[in-house]
Design an enzyme around this catalytic site. Structure first.
Site, PDB file in Angstrom:
ATOM      1  N   SER A   1      -3.159   0.595   5.437  1.00  0.00           N
ATOM      2  CA  SER A   1      -3.885   2.029   5.148  1.00  0.00           C
ATOM      3  C   SER A   1      -4.463   1.917   3.445  1.00  0.00           C
ATOM      4  O   SER A   1      -4.174   1.051   2.813  1.00  0.00           O
ATOM      5  CB  SER A   1      -2.605   3.062   5.189  1.00  0.00           C
ATOM      6  OG  SER A   1      -1.706   3.028   3.862  1.00  0.00           O
ATOM      7  N   LYS A   2      -4.967   3.175   3.529  1.00  0.00           N
ATOM      8  CA  LYS A   2      -5.443   3.234   1.856  1.00  0.00           C
ATOM      9  C   LYS A   2      -4.597   3.065   0.786  1.00  0.00           C
ATOM     10  O   LYS A   2      -5.022   2.565  -0.361  1.00  0.00           O
ATOM     11  CB  LYS A   2      -5.994   4.730   1.912  1.00  0.00           C
ATOM     12  CG  LYS A   2      -7.053   4.875   2.571  1.00  0.00           C
ATOM     13  CD  LYS A   2      -8.172   5.996   1.771  1.00  0.00           C
ATOM     14  CE  LYS A   2      -9.523   6.309   2.894  1.00  0.00           C
ATOM     15  NZ  LYS A   2      -8.869   7.519   3.805  1.00  0.00           N
ATOM     16  N   ARG A   3      -3.570   3.128   0.936  1.00  0.00           N
ATOM     17  CA  ARG A   3      -2.327   2.763   0.213  1.00  0.00           C
ATOM     18  C   ARG A   3      -2.448   1.336  -0.320  1.00  0.00           C
ATOM     19  O   ARG A   3      -2.010   1.036  -1.287  1.00  0.00           O
ATOM     20  CB  ARG A   3      -0.864   3.170   0.553  1.00  0.00           C
ATOM     21  CG  ARG A   3      -0.211   4.258   0.474  1.00  0.00           C
ATOM     22  CD  ARG A   3       1.094   4.686   1.018  1.00  0.00           C
ATOM     23  NE  ARG A   3       1.193   3.963   2.311  1.00  0.00           N
ATOM     24  CZ  ARG A   3       1.941   2.790   2.536  1.00  0.00           C
ATOM     25  NH1 ARG A   3       2.485   2.136   1.845  1.00  0.00           N
ATOM     26  NH2 ARG A   3       2.096   2.288   3.967  1.00  0.00           N
TER      27      ARG A   3
END
Ligand code: GLU
Length: 488
Positions: free
Chosen positions: A255-257
């Site tokens: 994910s963007k994390r």
């Protein structure tokens, strides 16, 4: 299944940008089609009216084109099995739903969402798995006709068999068995008249004669529903290959994390499409346990679903950078210059239009930094010091290398000797530097590192002599002087 012909599809929903997971699915489909001499179809699954956007559709098309994943049938190019956007196929879904209704394999359901919520809560209280209890299946035809005539909101549900098992024969995962009692009478046509994903995908895959469905593992749980639909429609299901999820380094879903996840972002960051394709191909597929660099042709030739692994694939940003650097090596100097220019400009280091002299300087810069720039957008951090009058010293490097007692006197001599050089070139600079090292009885590093820090601010830079030539005599002398005055 079409008569032996391989037909695969990538079926994105235009509800966001193209995620690397989606791109990897697209790539596996494309590679399989090209390897088998089959057809690769692009189908836009835009039945979620609220979330589908034109912008997202365009982003998907752009990303596919950038990666070089051309489709044989689909939007723009057309084909014999169109239309290729689900929003334009509503009549087909209604027709097929009618057929199931007529054959008693589906039924109208008038339950409101409040009723359904109540039902689920009751089931939970009784410790049962929540599922639709099938009450509308019992409505008599007259009653159904009456309610529809009255305009009561309704959906159409598929009658799931309440016994037995459904087995997904998956090329990647082997046989996966689902107990039919776990599956409920799922909705095939929603109250807005649009089909649900499971129904639309089945009708489309059937009508488009898809031979193999290659998609993310997150869809495995949908597959038994689709297989039941095929069964009731009297159509042989396609073959399935569910590819593993893409994970971040902490083994949770990427994910963007973790960093960039959209293909468009990698493009903006200036990754090369050929590196991206090579990297994506290795997310869940391997040819052997050592080869990592594959040209597109190699991939087409070597790809097979049998070599797709069933365990999650970790997205390793450092490895992608390394791979990008490998492909950068094959690009011409002109290409590299074109790639880095926008990033120099964005960092405020240059402003266009550039005159010939500046262009020439940038060509030399790109040559000098060479393979240190793994991705074009990294250029500013490697060359920023060329464009400034005041070098920012890395405090640790300054402390370690510029505060040595001998640096002041050594720099002073060096400044005198360098300033006396008529030609300021590697061939004239190097003997001066090396000569001083041996006169002072030092190791080369003892002089070169302080000079490097004085000129660039950091302990790491491209080749020192090349940097000196490119900076030019005046800047070199000024920077040595400044460092000497500030630190010794
Ligand atoms: N539209 C679905 C998705 O984007 C396609 C799934 C499938 O390939 O069946 O996840």
């Amino acid at each position: 299944m079409a008569d032996g012909e391989v037909r695969v599809r990538f079926a994105p929903s235009p509800t966001g940008f193209l995620h690397v997971g989606g791109a990897r699915t697209a790539l596996f489909n494309w590679l399989f089609a090209r390897n088998q001499g089959g057809k690769f179809i692009l189908r836009i699954e835009d039945t979620d009216l609220e979330r589908s956007t034109e912008e997202s559709y365009q982003a998907i098309i752009d990303a596919m084109k950038w990666l070089g994943l051309d489709w044989d049938e689909g939007p723009i190019v057309g084909g014999d099995y169109g239309p290729y956007a689900q929003s334009e196929r509503r009549d087909l879904y209604r027709e097929w739903a009618q057929r199931l209704l007529q054959e008693g394999k589906a039924y109208y359901c008038f339950c409101s969402s409040e009723m359904l919520t109540g039902m689920r809560e009751e089931q939970k209280k009784q410790g049962k798995d929540p599922k639709y209890d099938g009450r509308c299946k019992l409505l008599l035809p007259d009653e159904v006709g009456h309610r529809i005539a009255e305009g009561q909101p309704h959906v159409i549900r598929f009658k799931m068999p309440q016994e037995g098992e459904t087995v997904v024969h998956d090329i990647v995962r082997g046989d996966v068995t689902f107990n039919n009692t776990q599956l409920d009478d799922f909705v095939i046509i929603k109250s807005d008249g649009y089909p649900t994903y499971n129904f639309a995908v089945t009708v489309d895959d059937a009508l488009m004669k898809i031979s193999h469905v290659i998609r993310g593992e997150d869809h495995l749980s949908n597959t038994p529903k689709q297989i039941r639909l095929y069964h009731e429609l009297g159509i042989e299901p396609p073959r399935y290959a569910h590819v593993p999820l893409i994970l971040g380094e902490d083994k949770t879903r990427l994910s963007k994390r973790h960093g960039a996840t959209s293909v468009g972002q990698f493009k903006t960051d200036c990754y090369l499409p050929e590196a991206m394709v090579n990297y994506l191909a290795l997310l869940g597929w391997a040819y052997d346990d050592k080869t990592e660099l594959f040209s597109r042709d190699d991939l087409v030739q070597k790809f097979s679903l049998e070599r797709v692994s069933s365990t999650g694939a970790v997205f390793d940003y450092a490895k992608l950078q390394w791979m990008n650097a490998e492909y950068m090596k094959h690009r011409s100097l002109d290409d590299k210059v074109t790639l880095v220019l926008p990033h120099l400009e964005a960092a405020g280091l240059i402003t266009s239009p550039l005159d010939d002299e500046m262009m020439q300087f940038i060509r030399q810069l790109v040559e000098v930094v060479g393979e240190r720039v793994k991705v074009a957008n990294q250029i500013p951090e490697h060359v920023g010091f060329f464009f400034t009058e005041d070098v920012d010293y890395d405090p640790e490097a300054a402390e370690k290398f510029l505060k040595q007692h001998y640096v002041g006197p050594a720099f002073k001599i060096l400044e005198e000797r360098l300033s006396a050089l008529e030609e300021f070139e590697q061939a004239t600079i190097e003997p001066v530097m090396r000569g001083l090292v041996s006169e002072m009885g030092m190791k080369a590093r003892d002089l070169f590192q302080p000079v490097r820090v004085a000129l660039t601010g950091t302990r790491q830079s491209p080749g020192l002599f090349e940097v000196m030539v490119l900076l030019g005599k005046d800047k070199v002398l000024a920077r040595l002087r400044r460092a000497r005055k500030e630190f010794s």
